[in-house]
Design a protein around this motif. Structure first.
Motif, mmCIF file in Angstrom:
data_model
loop_
_atom_site.group_PDB
_atom_site.id
_atom_site.type_symbol
_atom_site.label_atom_id
_atom_site.label_comp_id
_atom_site.label_asym_id
_atom_site.label_seq_id
_atom_site.Cartn_x
_atom_site.Cartn_y
_atom_site.Cartn_z
ATOM 1 N N MET A 1 0.847 -1.189 0.000
ATOM 2 C CA MET A 1 0.000 0.000 0.000
ATOM 3 C C MET A 1 0.885 1.243 0.000
ATOM 4 O O MET A 1 1.808 1.344 0.789
ATOM 5 N N VAL A 2 0.554 2.141 -0.878
ATOM 6 C CA VAL A 2 1.316 3.375 -0.978
ATOM 7 C C VAL A 2 0.394 4.557 -0.710
ATOM 8 O O VAL A 2 -0.694 4.652 -1.272
ATOM 9 N N ILE A 3 0.850 5.428 0.154
ATOM 10 C CA ILE A 3 0.128 6.666 0.406
ATOM 11 C C ILE A 3 0.475 7.620 -0.731
ATOM 12 O O ILE A 3 1.645 7.793 -1.075
ATOM 13 N N LYS A 4 -0.550 8.199 -1.334
ATOM 14 C CA LYS A 4 -0.351 9.146 -2.433
ATOM 15 C C LYS A 4 -0.729 10.534 -1.936
ATOM 16 O O LYS A 4 -1.836 10.730 -1.442
ATOM 17 N N VAL A 5 0.202 11.461 -2.083
ATOM 18 C CA VAL A 5 -0.049 12.844 -1.699
ATOM 19 C C VAL A 5 -0.015 13.670 -2.975
ATOM 20 O O VAL A 5 1.018 13.775 -3.636
ATOM 21 N N PHE A 6 -1.164 14.230 -3.322
ATOM 22 C CA PHE A 6 -1.251 15.066 -4.519
ATOM 23 C C PHE A 6 -0.875 16.492 -4.134
ATOM 24 O O PHE A 6 -1.497 17.103 -3.261
ATOM 25 N N LEU A 7 0.164 17.008 -4.809
ATOM 26 C CA LEU A 7 0.740 18.318 -4.511
ATOM 27 C C LEU A 7 0.787 19.175 -5.771
ATOM 28 O O LEU A 7 0.699 18.653 -6.876
ATOM 29 N N ALA A 8 0.979 20.463 -5.559
ATOM 30 C CA ALA A 8 1.218 21.376 -6.683
ATOM 31 C C ALA A 8 2.620 21.943 -6.512
ATOM 32 O O ALA A 8 2.867 22.724 -5.598
ATOM 33 N N SER A 9 3.534 21.517 -7.375
ATOM 34 C CA SER A 9 4.933 21.944 -7.249
ATOM 35 C C SER A 9 5.107 23.435 -7.503
ATOM 36 O O SER A 9 6.041 24.045 -6.998
ATOM 37 N N SER A 10 4.215 24.021 -8.274
ATOM 38 C CA SER A 10 4.377 25.441 -8.603
ATOM 39 C C SER A 10 3.163 26.257 -8.166
ATOM 40 O O SER A 10 2.634 27.042 -8.922
ATOM 41 N N SER A 11 2.752 26.053 -6.925
ATOM 42 C CA SER A 11 1.617 26.807 -6.402
ATOM 43 C C SER A 11 2.053 28.231 -6.058
ATOM 44 O O SER A 11 3.123 28.436 -5.482
ATOM 45 N N GLY A 12 1.234 29.187 -6.388
ATOM 46 C CA GLY A 12 1.518 30.573 -6.032
ATOM 47 C C GLY A 12 1.071 30.897 -4.625
ATOM 48 O O GLY A 12 1.379 31.958 -4.084
ATOM 49 N N SER A 13 0.347 29.987 -3.994
ATOM 50 C CA SER A 13 -0.190 30.206 -2.658
ATOM 51 C C SER A 13 0.776 29.702 -1.592
ATOM 52 O O SER A 13 1.101 28.515 -1.548
ATOM 53 N N THR A 14 1.221 30.602 -0.720
ATOM 54 C CA THR A 14 2.113 30.169 0.364
ATOM 55 C C THR A 14 1.362 29.281 1.354
ATOM 56 O O THR A 14 1.963 28.382 1.946
ATOM 57 N N ALA A 15 0.063 29.495 1.510
ATOM 58 C CA ALA A 15 -0.722 28.652 2.425
ATOM 59 C C ALA A 15 -0.728 27.206 1.936
ATOM 60 O O ALA A 15 -0.532 26.272 2.719
ATOM 61 N N ILE A 16 -0.932 27.017 0.636
ATOM 62 C CA ILE A 16 -0.927 25.662 0.074
ATOM 63 C C ILE A 16 0.460 25.043 0.220
ATOM 64 O O ILE A 16 0.593 23.880 0.604
ATOM 65 N N LYS A 17 1.506 25.814 -0.055
ATOM 66 C CA LYS A 17 2.877 25.295 0.072
ATOM 67 C C LYS A 17 3.150 24.835 1.498
ATOM 68 O O LYS A 17 3.732 23.770 1.716
ATOM 69 N N LYS A 18 2.727 25.638 2.484
ATOM 70 C CA LYS A 18 2.953 25.275 3.886
ATOM 71 C C LYS A 18 2.190 24.008 4.255
ATOM 72 O O LYS A 18 2.716 23.144 4.960
ATOM 73 N N LYS A 19 0.965 23.879 3.792
ATOM 74 C CA LYS A 19 0.168 22.683 4.081
ATOM 75 C C LYS A 19 0.822 21.448 3.473
ATOM 76 O O LYS A 19 0.898 20.390 4.101
#
Length: 130
Positions: A1-19
């Motif tokens: 089982m693999v945990i998948k974390v969907f991320l945005a490598s180039s998000s302009g939002s610092t809140a999203i980056k911190k999360k």
């Protein structure tokens, strides 16, 4: 089982980056195997994530924001539900994983038994005081 974390490598939002950093850092600290899937540079990842987040978990605009967490195909939650699990010390349960031996979390049956014992003790003390 693999945990998948969907991320945005180039998000302009610092809140999203911190999360995103919070989720990844916590998984690494617990030595949980996971895969980072970028939705900014990979359209297939973005479409899969959007299609597999349950309807009741999508925001009013219908587009879920990263990070979104899955155990293989099973949806675990977004950052808010991850954070709640972290605060409640239930991250392994949140991820659908078995807690490692020696972890602080007790099985639910043990907690219910202890609560029942505490209730009986309180009742006994109350009847002794009468």
């Amino acid at each position: 089982m693999v945990i998948k974390v969907f991320l945005a490598s180039s998000s302009g939002s610092t809140a999203i980056k911190k999360k995103q950093q919070d989720v990844v850092g916590f998984l690494e600290a617990l030595k949980i195997d996971y895969a980072q899937l970028d939705i900014a540079s990979n359209e297939d990842n973005r479409m899969w994530m959007r299609e597999n987040v349950p309807g009741e978990k999508k925001p009013t605009n219908g587009i879920p924001l990263p990070p979104q967490i899955f155990n293989e195909e099973m949806y675990c939650g977004d950052y808010e539900t991850f954070f709640e699990a972290k605060e409640d010390n239930t991250v392994f349960e949140f991820l659908g994983l078995t807690p490692p031996p020696g972890s602080k979390r007790k099985p639910a049956e043990e907690e219910e038994q202890e609560e029942g014992e505490e209730d009986r003790e309180e009742e006994e003390q109350a009847s002794e005081e009468d």
